[in-house]
Design an enzyme around this catalytic site. Structure first.
Site, mmCIF file in Angstrom:
data_model
loop_
_atom_site.group_PDB
_atom_site.id
_atom_site.type_symbol
_atom_site.label_atom_id
_atom_site.label_comp_id
_atom_site.label_asym_id
_atom_site.label_seq_id
_atom_site.Cartn_x
_atom_site.Cartn_y
_atom_site.Cartn_z
ATOM 1 N N GLY A 21 0.805 -1.218 0.000
ATOM 2 C CA GLY A 21 0.000 0.000 0.000
ATOM 3 C C GLY A 21 0.836 1.265 0.000
ATOM 4 O O GLY A 21 0.586 2.193 -0.784
ATOM 5 N N ARG A 32 8.934 -24.083 4.065
ATOM 6 C CA ARG A 32 8.214 -23.981 5.332
ATOM 7 C C ARG A 32 7.189 -25.091 5.537
ATOM 8 O O ARG A 32 7.062 -25.626 6.634
ATOM 9 C CB ARG A 32 7.513 -22.628 5.395
ATOM 10 N N HIS A 80 1.146 -18.152 9.859
ATOM 11 C CA HIS A 80 2.017 -17.016 9.595
ATOM 12 C C HIS A 80 1.560 -16.154 8.425
ATOM 13 O O HIS A 80 1.603 -14.931 8.479
ATOM 14 C CB HIS A 80 3.424 -17.534 9.334
#
Lengths: 647, 247
Positions: free
Chosen positions: A47, A339, A410
């Site tokens: 943003g 991960r 996460h």
């Protein structure tokens, strides 16, 4: 592809798509840019970089964030680094290798063209950030340093100690501040978007609540950009900031912006374990620690029992009695597997009874051999702030005893569906960064979130939004007196009134925790048909419980944090149901989405490319109706689909 | 643990505030300070009272959103941490814990323990940036920067903008906050072209917004959760002086 969704992927060879697309799309003249307004919701990496860049181009930007400063956005908490295919290390990195690693790491559920573009612009991001004065780590020759991250065999991660996200965000924030000072960006802090306004099929503005005064406001623009982050807090406990929420993404979903792959959530392997029911959030320990830390549990159950009773310390267990299970199972990648793989392997050992703490849900991340090899000073320089953070939370010193870690929610790969231009299924409504779904497939590689957020904001949206706005140059400034603005305003006002007047008994948090348990137990690391079907029913019941029994103290026209939380939870509950529905539909395993029914003999995620090589694109059909599933087929022309192997 | 909490309550910016006393029991020493406040709020909501408003977000010490003056210290009795990283093991069973908002004319109270830090935004907007647009910049490795300079710039850049320095300073000076940004850019070649303008503009804005002057007590450095050194204030003073001499 169904008619409702068109990904607008340019034709031609993959390496030319973005170049050709940029050459073919329309550009708005400087004189016309001045007449066009753009709303940007969120001031994280995506943003803030978008707002600054759009203002530099000459557009009028209105930027919104819920905190007291744009600098608080949760990008600030990213620790480890940002990837770029600079090949500064001469280790044979390239745009193609970054592209390939990302598609493979995402378990072949990302869109090739988007990922390739991401890899192409990755180098520009580093240049941009250096020019802004981001103090990246450097080696003694004064040039930029790199480290390695999971799922790759090259060293392409740029970093600023363990605070890379902070430094990159402060870079974008400084660019944003420069534009605020120049008047190109009007910044609204402590404002929360509560609805989007769609007029004649196009996004034309948003409804916000001033979090200090409670005032409901109408803001108009020629285009609306959502960069509000991910939805990990649907699980209550996650590594997300407490105020991170899905409400912007959920409001636009209800107004026609379809939601893609909601079940693709990332469980990060190295977080500090849960200590109790009163816990409010989970803390991540950067993946970069796996460069030097070795993950293990004891081989012998008797040692596990002694550890739990604190009769022995981890250091007392002999080397040959330790199971470095990642090195054992994945010799090629070792502790640096992606991960999803590392998380499942930790769960497998803990489920087998080898968890090292009282709850049985922790494994060791051990730096002893790295300290022996490199010296304590080197480890301190690399990870000092992370070690300090760990010690403050746990009261254990990781220089002397291994860290205890366990997987936690996460990141969310799923998000608002966007086409190649980052536009949603609502014309004039765009989605960037973690809010959208586009680049990470079913599993994101470490240090790629920062890359994607900044790629979208600095180098992609500023071009693609011009193509849309080139057809809006005749549109005068949008009036907020339009009936659609009033309708959206009233809807928001009624919802708030209902919440503050509800004669309920339960706090927002108590219901949120209940949702979190349902999600973690049934839509967490291992999912199956029975659990998911049950979850949908439980969430439906919880939605009723929320609306009939939630208690929101205070009034609507004041600073009211319970009201903020209630509004966000209402959306989390509905999204939770969609996540379960999506996970139920996708009966294959891929990346972070693990269906127990679909595993290889070694327990790895088993994809089903024949049936599921598509993006699940969910369409809102009405509040009490089942959502409609649309499918965007994924076509792989440049990468061969294989069972992922990190052995 | 059982604790007596003495908490500042203030309905809004205009209202007169005051302390309220609350008793809280069965708190685990492993609970974080803000989790303890969550528990207090749950208790208050169940008693039909209004919960205590406080700012917080990342709860891992990096966003700078949390504040709080706890037992007379910014971010509480532990060193080098933000309030969200503070844990109850740092308190004694039966202790009375006093919790107040940041006190500074430049940071008006919004509600209870929440303050408005808009003044920090205005200081950053006055010059806390390098004037480059997106695109058209040289390769990241085009300029070699000595490691020591990059490291020192990083030390300064670690500021999280929480306001503890202002809250701690008897003059409510924002010098450490301003110095952190000026010093980061002063150590880097990218920041050099605008160094003089930046130092003057940020200091002028700080003065305009009602922050006090620096009298070198060093309290800010001692309470800074990120350990930002007051040597950066010395560098800011040099930068400012050099800039003024050029006028």
């Amino acid at each position: 592809m169904t008619q409702k969704i068109n990904s607008h992927i340019p034709a031609g060879p993959i390496k030319d798509k973005w170049t050709n697309h940029k050459a073919n799309i329309n550009v708005v003249s400087p004189a016309n840019k001045r007449k066009l307004d753009i709303i940007v919701v969120g001031t994280g990496l995506a943003g803030a970089s978008a707002s600054a860049s759009l203002s530099e181009l000459g557009y009028n930007v209105k930027s919104f964030c819920i905190q007291d400063s744009p600098r608080r956005a949760h990008s600030i908490a990213a620790q480890g680094g940002i990837n770029a295919s600079k090949n500064y290390q001469n280790d044979n990195d390239s745009v193609h290798r970054l592209f390939y690693d990302t598609v493979k790491g995402g378990d072949y559920r990302a869109r090739e063209a988007n990922v390739h573009r991401l890899a192409e612009v990755s180098g520009n991001i580093i240049d941009q950030c250096v020019a802004q004065g981001v103090p990246f780590a450097r080696d003694y020759g004064g040039l930029l340093d790199n480290r390695s991250f999971g799922g790759v065999l090259v060293s392409r991660t740029f970093y600023a100690r363990g605070q890379t996200g902070q430094q990159l965000l402060l870079g974008a924030y400084s660019a944003l501040n420069r534009q605020i000072a120049k008047g190109g960006v009007k910044q609204y802090n402590r404002h929360e978007m509560l609805d989007v306004v769609v007029i004649d099929g196009k996004a034309r503005g948003i409804i916000t609540r001033n979090l200090v005064t409670g005032e409901i406001e109408k803001h108009s623009a020629h285009a609306v950009v959502i960069a509000s982050g991910g939805y990990g807090n649907v699980f209550f406990l996650s590594t997300n900031a407490m105020n991170s929420n899905t409400s912007s993404a959920w409001q636009i979903y209800k107004k026609g912006a379809m939601f893609a792959n909601p079940c693709f959530t990332q469980i990060h392997p190295t977080c500090i374990p849960v200590h109790g029911e009163q816990q409010s959030k989970l803390t991540l320990m950067s993946e970069s620690l796996r460069n030097d830390g070795r993950i293990w549990v004891p081989k012998k159950m008797e040692d596990v029992e002694k550890l739990r009773k604190k009769q022995i310390r981890p250091r007392d267990i002999k080397e040959e009695d330790r199971d470095y299970y990642l090195e054992r199972r994945y010799p090629a990648y070792g502790n640096l597997v992606p991960r999803d793989v590392a998380s499942r392997a930790a769960k497998e050992r803990c489920d087998a009874g080898f968890g090292v703490n009282e709850t049985g849900k922790a494994v060791y991340l051990d730096f002893a051999s790295a300290i022996d090899r490199l010296g304590r000073d080197v480890i301190e320089e690399r990870y000092g702030n992370l070690f300090q953070m760990y010690e403050k939370i746990t009261d254990d010193n990781p220089y002397e005893t291994p860290m205890q870690i366990y997987p936690a929610i996460h990141y969310t790969m799923g998000g608002t569906w966007v086409d190649y231009n980052l536009m949603t299924t609502v014309p004039g409504l765009f989605s960037l960064g973690e809010s959208n779904f586009s680049d990470h497939g079913a599993n994101r590689l470490g240090a790629s979130a920062l890359m994607q957020g900044l790629a979208d904001g600095y180098f992609i949206l500023p071009y693609t939004i011009g193509d849309y706005l080139s057809n809006e140059i005749q549109t005068p400034r949008i009036s907020t007196d339009h009936p659609e603005f009033n309708k959206a305003y009233e809807t928001v006002r009624e919802k708030i009134t209902k919440l503050v007047n509800n004669a309920g008994k339960r706090s927002v948090d108590s219901i949120h925790k209940e949702l979190g348990h349902i999600m973690w137990d049934n839509v967490g690391m291992a999912r199956d048909e029975k659990g998911l079907t049950e979850a949908i029913e439980k969430i439906k019941a919880l939605k009723k419980e929320f609306w009939s029994n939630v208690k929101v103290p205070g009034t609507s026209d004041e600073f009211n944090q319970e009201l903020e939380k209630a509004l966000r939870l209402a959306d989390f509950i509905e999204l939770g149901e969609l996540m379960a529905r999506d996970a139920l539909n996708r009966s294959e395993s891929c990346g972070g989405h693990f269906r127990v029914e679909s595993a290889t003999e070694e327990g790895e995620a088993k994809r089903n490319d024949e049936e599921f090589a598509y993006v699940s694109v969910w369409e809102h059909a009405g509040d009490d109706k089942e959502p409609i599933l649309n499918k965007e087929p994924l076509v792989f022309e440049n990468v061969e689909l294989k069972q992922r192997s990190y052995k | 643990m059982n604790l007596k909490l003495k908490v500042w309550r203030q309905k809004n910016a205009k209202a007169k505030g005051g302390f309220e006393i609350y008793n809280i029991s069965n708190i685990s020493p492993d609970t974080s300070f803000l989790e303890m406040l969550d528990i207090l709020n749950e208790q208050l909501i169940n008693e039909g009272k209004e919960p205590v408003a406080f700012d917080h977000d990342c709860r891992e010490g990096i966003c700078g959103m949390c504040s709080l003056f706890i037992n007379g210290r910014a971010h509480g009795p532990d060193d080098d941490v933000t309030t969200c990283q503070l844990h109850m093991r740092k308190f004694k069973d039966g202790e009375t814990v006093t919790i107040e908002p940041w006190r500074s004319a430049a940071f008006p109270v919004i509600k209870d323990l929440v303050v408005e830090r808009e003044a920090f935004e205005k200081i950053q907007q006055a010059g806390g940036y390098v004037s480059v647009n997106t695109g058209g910049v040289p390769d990241g490795n085009a300029i070699a920067i000595p490691k020591e300079d990059a490291d020192e710039a990083m030390d300064a850049a670690a500021c999280i903008g929480c306001g503890a320095c202002v809250a701690t300073c008897k003059n409510s000076s924002a010098m450490l906050f301003v110095a952190a940004k000026v010093s980061q850019f002063a150590k880097l070649p990218q920041g050099k072209p605008e160094a003089a303008r930046r130092a003057k503009a940020m200091v002028a804005k700080m003065d305009e917004l009602g922050f006090g002057g620096c009298t070198n007590t060093g309290a800010c450095e001692a309470e800074c959760p990120k350990g930002i050194s007051i040597s950066h204030i010395a560098r800011l003073n040099r930068e400012y002086l050099v800039a003024k001499l050029k006028d």
